[in-house]
Design a protein around this motif. Sequence first.
Motif: not given
Length: 183
Positions: A87-94, A106-111, A139-145, A150-151
């Motif tokens: 789930a590196l990018k926000k759009r993937y998490r979305d 009910s979905l929650d993320f634990i990053f 992966q580190l280049r793609d990472l949107e922590m 924020e989310e």
Amino acid sequence: MGKTPVFVVGGPAGSGKTTVCERVSELERFAFIEGDSLHPRENIDKMTAGVPLTDDDRWPWLECIVERAKELARDDSNLGVILTCSALKKRYRDRLRKVNDQADVSLDFIFLRVSEDELRRRMATRKGHYMKPGMLESQLRDLEMPEVGEEPHTEICDADHDIDTTERNVLRIIAKVLARDRQ
């Protein structure tokens, strides 16, 4: 009956997602989905060859994760679902948040947040995984922590520690989320 909790444990390769999820799934009696196991063969072949995945490579995989999470959440014998996905990018998490389209989920993320040095150390000692240490850079280049607040329904867990400490931290987050959902 309340909503079935679905937890997505995210973070780059080497962050401890699989180890934590395996342990937590047993303790909480949650169904476990290893996101990597749902990659199509073409994705695995690319990663094995050291070729980073593109967004187009990831969309069908994310869809597969969503459908599998919904399927397991509908099974009344599961107290919850916990799954691994970078789930590196926000759009993937979305995209993964579409699990919430199912009214009883009910979905929650634990990053999992881990320093680059620690990720490199872990990747160098990892055995038997197709994701080789050289792939960490992409992966580190793609990472949107995600940042706190924020989310929606996203918690950050410091995972630079040993696995037992990380497991306890993840369990605390799960307990907090379950208490929130009971209110």
